[in-house]
Design an enzyme around this catalytic site. Sequence first.
Site, PDB file in Angstrom:
ATOM      1  N   ASN A  85       0.901  -0.943   0.050  1.00  0.00           N
ATOM      2  CA  ASN A  85       0.107   0.151  -0.127  1.00  0.00           C
ATOM      3  C   ASN A  85       1.015   1.302   0.064  1.00  0.00           C
ATOM      4  O   ASN A  85       1.478   1.497   1.231  1.00  0.00           O
ATOM      5  CB  ASN A  85      -0.864  -0.005   1.171  1.00  0.00           C
ATOM      6  CG  ASN A  85      -1.770   1.286   1.497  1.00  0.00           C
ATOM      7  OD1 ASN A  85      -1.899   2.083   0.674  1.00  0.00           O
ATOM      8  ND2 ASN A  85      -2.184   1.470   2.446  1.00  0.00           N
ATOM      9  N   TRP A  86       0.894   1.866  -1.107  1.00  0.00           N
ATOM     10  CA  TRP A  86       1.926   3.021  -1.352  1.00  0.00           C
ATOM     11  C   TRP A  86       1.378   4.259  -0.540  1.00  0.00           C
ATOM     12  O   TRP A  86       2.287   5.299  -0.500  1.00  0.00           O
ATOM     13  CB  TRP A  86       2.115   3.369  -2.806  1.00  0.00           C
ATOM     14  CG  TRP A  86       2.927   2.447  -3.394  1.00  0.00           C
ATOM     15  CD1 TRP A  86       3.417   1.019  -3.064  1.00  0.00           C
ATOM     16  CD2 TRP A  86       3.567   2.371  -4.696  1.00  0.00           C
ATOM     17  NE1 TRP A  86       4.228   0.227  -3.919  1.00  0.00           N
ATOM     18  CE2 TRP A  86       4.318   1.080  -4.805  1.00  0.00           C
ATOM     19  CE3 TRP A  86       3.954   3.286  -5.704  1.00  0.00           C
ATOM     20  CZ2 TRP A  86       5.083   0.850  -6.070  1.00  0.00           C
ATOM     21  CZ3 TRP A  86       4.565   2.948  -7.044  1.00  0.00           C
ATOM     22  CH2 TRP A  86       5.385   1.876  -6.823  1.00  0.00           C
ATOM     23  N   LYS A  87      -0.144   4.261  -0.250  1.00  0.00           N
ATOM     24  CA  LYS A  87      -0.454   5.496   0.452  1.00  0.00           C
ATOM     25  C   LYS A  87      -0.407   6.638  -0.659  1.00  0.00           C
ATOM     26  O   LYS A  87      -0.285   6.531  -1.812  1.00  0.00           O
ATOM     27  CB  LYS A  87      -0.055   5.604   1.784  1.00  0.00           C
ATOM     28  CG  LYS A  87       0.041   4.608   2.724  1.00  0.00           C
ATOM     29  CD  LYS A  87       0.006   4.800   4.138  1.00  0.00           C
ATOM     30  CE  LYS A  87       0.351   3.524   4.722  1.00  0.00           C
ATOM     31  NZ  LYS A  87       0.056   3.512   6.061  1.00  0.00           N
ATOM     32  N   GLU A 126      -6.830   4.631   7.956  1.00  0.00           N
ATOM     33  CA  GLU A 126      -6.667   6.097   7.652  1.00  0.00           C
ATOM     34  C   GLU A 126      -7.957   6.584   7.251  1.00  0.00           C
ATOM     35  O   GLU A 126      -7.999   7.719   7.274  1.00  0.00           O
ATOM     36  CB  GLU A 126      -5.380   6.266   6.662  1.00  0.00           C
ATOM     37  CG  GLU A 126      -3.791   6.141   7.603  1.00  0.00           C
ATOM     38  CD  GLU A 126      -2.930   5.554   7.070  1.00  0.00           C
ATOM     39  OE1 GLU A 126      -3.096   5.605   5.508  1.00  0.00           O
ATOM     40  OE2 GLU A 126      -1.855   4.981   7.312  1.00  0.00           O
ATOM     41  N   SER A 158       3.592  -2.191  10.129  1.00  0.00           N
ATOM     42  CA  SER A 158       5.004  -2.366  10.638  1.00  0.00           C
ATOM     43  C   SER A 158       5.758  -3.814  10.299  1.00  0.00           C
ATOM     44  O   SER A 158       6.612  -4.069  10.835  1.00  0.00           O
ATOM     45  CB  SER A 158       5.539  -2.052  12.053  1.00  0.00           C
ATOM     46  OG  SER A 158       5.062  -0.506  12.311  1.00  0.00           O
ATOM     47  N   HIS A 216      -9.210   1.100   4.849  1.00  0.00           N
ATOM     48  CA  HIS A 216      -8.101   1.233   5.585  1.00  0.00           C
ATOM     49  C   HIS A 216      -8.303   2.152   6.729  1.00  0.00           C
ATOM     50  O   HIS A 216      -9.265   3.028   6.818  1.00  0.00           O
ATOM     51  CB  HIS A 216      -7.204   1.787   4.523  1.00  0.00           C
ATOM     52  CG  HIS A 216      -5.661   1.860   5.088  1.00  0.00           C
ATOM     53  ND1 HIS A 216      -5.183   2.767   6.198  1.00  0.00           N
ATOM     54  CD2 HIS A 216      -4.783   0.907   5.163  1.00  0.00           C
ATOM     55  CE1 HIS A 216      -3.975   2.555   6.650  1.00  0.00           C
ATOM     56  NE2 HIS A 216      -3.519   1.358   5.945  1.00  0.00           N
ATOM     57  N   GLY A 242       2.590   2.173  10.812  1.00  0.00           N
ATOM     58  CA  GLY A 242       3.383   3.212  10.782  1.00  0.00           C
ATOM     59  C   GLY A 242       4.172   3.572  11.904  1.00  0.00           C
ATOM     60  O   GLY A 242       4.816   4.745  12.091  1.00  0.00           O
ATOM     61  N   GLU A 276      -5.433  -4.881  10.551  1.00  0.00           N
ATOM     62  CA  GLU A 276      -4.370  -4.001  10.732  1.00  0.00           C
ATOM     63  C   GLU A 276      -4.718  -3.059  12.151  1.00  0.00           C
ATOM     64  O   GLU A 276      -5.541  -2.402  12.064  1.00  0.00           O
ATOM     65  CB  GLU A 276      -4.290  -3.030   9.550  1.00  0.00           C
ATOM     66  CG  GLU A 276      -4.061  -3.477   8.204  1.00  0.00           C
ATOM     67  CD  GLU A 276      -3.408  -2.629   7.392  1.00  0.00           C
ATOM     68  OE1 GLU A 276      -2.532  -2.858   6.869  1.00  0.00           O
ATOM     69  OE2 GLU A 276      -4.246  -1.672   7.070  1.00  0.00           O
ATOM     70  N   GLY A 315       3.022  -1.234   4.456  1.00  0.00           N
ATOM     71  CA  GLY A 315       2.893   0.319   4.042  1.00  0.00           C
ATOM     72  C   GLY A 315       4.349   0.604   3.824  1.00  0.00           C
ATOM     73  O   GLY A 315       5.097   0.505   2.586  1.00  0.00           O
ATOM     74  N   GLY A 316       5.104   1.263   4.791  1.00  0.00           N
ATOM     75  CA  GLY A 316       6.414   1.902   4.741  1.00  0.00           C
ATOM     76  C   GLY A 316       7.430   0.927   4.099  1.00  0.00           C
ATOM     77  O   GLY A 316       8.108   1.423   3.154  1.00  0.00           O
TER      78      GLY A 316
HETATM   79  C1  PEP Z   1      -0.580   0.028   5.898  1.00  0.00           C
HETATM   80  O1  PEP Z   1      -0.985   1.298   5.847  1.00  0.00           O
HETATM   81  O2  PEP Z   1      -1.563  -0.636   5.589  1.00  0.00           O
HETATM   82  C2  PEP Z   1       0.496  -0.517   6.841  1.00  0.00           C
HETATM   83  C3  PEP Z   1       0.405  -1.639   7.244  1.00  0.00           C
HETATM   84  O3  PEP Z   1       1.587   0.357   7.145  1.00  0.00           O
HETATM   85  P1  PEP Z   1       2.916   0.071   7.744  1.00  0.00           P
HETATM   86  O4  PEP Z   1       3.529  -1.232   7.069  1.00  0.00           O
HETATM   87  O5  PEP Z   1       3.808   1.331   7.215  1.00  0.00           O
HETATM   88  O6  PEP Z   1       2.832  -0.015   9.160  1.00  0.00           O
END
Ligand code: PEP
Length: 251
Positions: free
Chosen positions: A9-11, A99, A215, A97, A175, A169, A236-237
């Site tokens: 997920n590049w956001k 966010e 994470s 998600h 994040g 999640e 994500g990251g």
């Molecule tokens: C996400 O946004 O779906 C996510 C899991 O982010 P991260 O891996 O950065 O925690």
Amino acid sequence: MRKRLVAGNWKMNTDLNDGFLLLKDILNEVREAELEKCDVHIYAPFTHLKIFHNSLNGSGLMLGAQNCHQEESGAYTGEISAQMLASIPVQSVLVGHSERREYCGETNEILAKKVNTALANGLKVIYCFGETLEQRESGEHFNVVKQQLIEGVGHLTVEQWQHVTLAYEPVWAIGTGKTASAEQAQEIHEYARKIVIEMSNDGVADATRILYGGSVKPGNAGHLFSMEDIDGGLIGGAALNGESFAGIIRA
Ligand code: PEP
């Protein structure tokens, strides 16, 4: 046997040039043999989707969007419909998600409509759910997760479930660098699978992939993915770097 899935997920990261370079890095890193064991999805910004579709052709990677609107079409300035995504064509969409739940006020009721609209337009769905730190600390996490599942995807038919993946999640792990322990994640995944039995049946629960997100990195992915009910990750990251994303796929 559920095939593993790792989704990036590049956001709201990368402009078109940087995004294209990142996609090239990922394509260079991911080997064909790995794709036999693990599906790989890229959830890129809307602006990247058409050109990414052309570049991913024949690669075996699946292209997804990070959101779609719940209505089919109409006066919703600035929104993107499921049909528009399907016409690119994009194959999958993220729904729910945390966010978007937090910053865009997306309720379980809205998300259930998004799931329906996406499926009606032939898209696959990754439906995200998970509790906040406050909810976990007050012991409400099982109830929160149950409600998110029942209200968001509790209405699906057996046929519709074939196109849906779940992603647990925990909001406190997204994040933040704080990963849920493999045991904490497994506990919720096992619980979510039981809820799928209640909402549908054993066969659907057995076949439905449940990803963990929060994470995940190459160093912790192996342990998380070794748990019985964890079928891969939503990343994500660590999806913003070809080497680390590929490291997670290898794990
Ligand atoms: C996400 O946004 O779906 C996510 C899991 O982010 P991260 O891996 O950065 O925690």
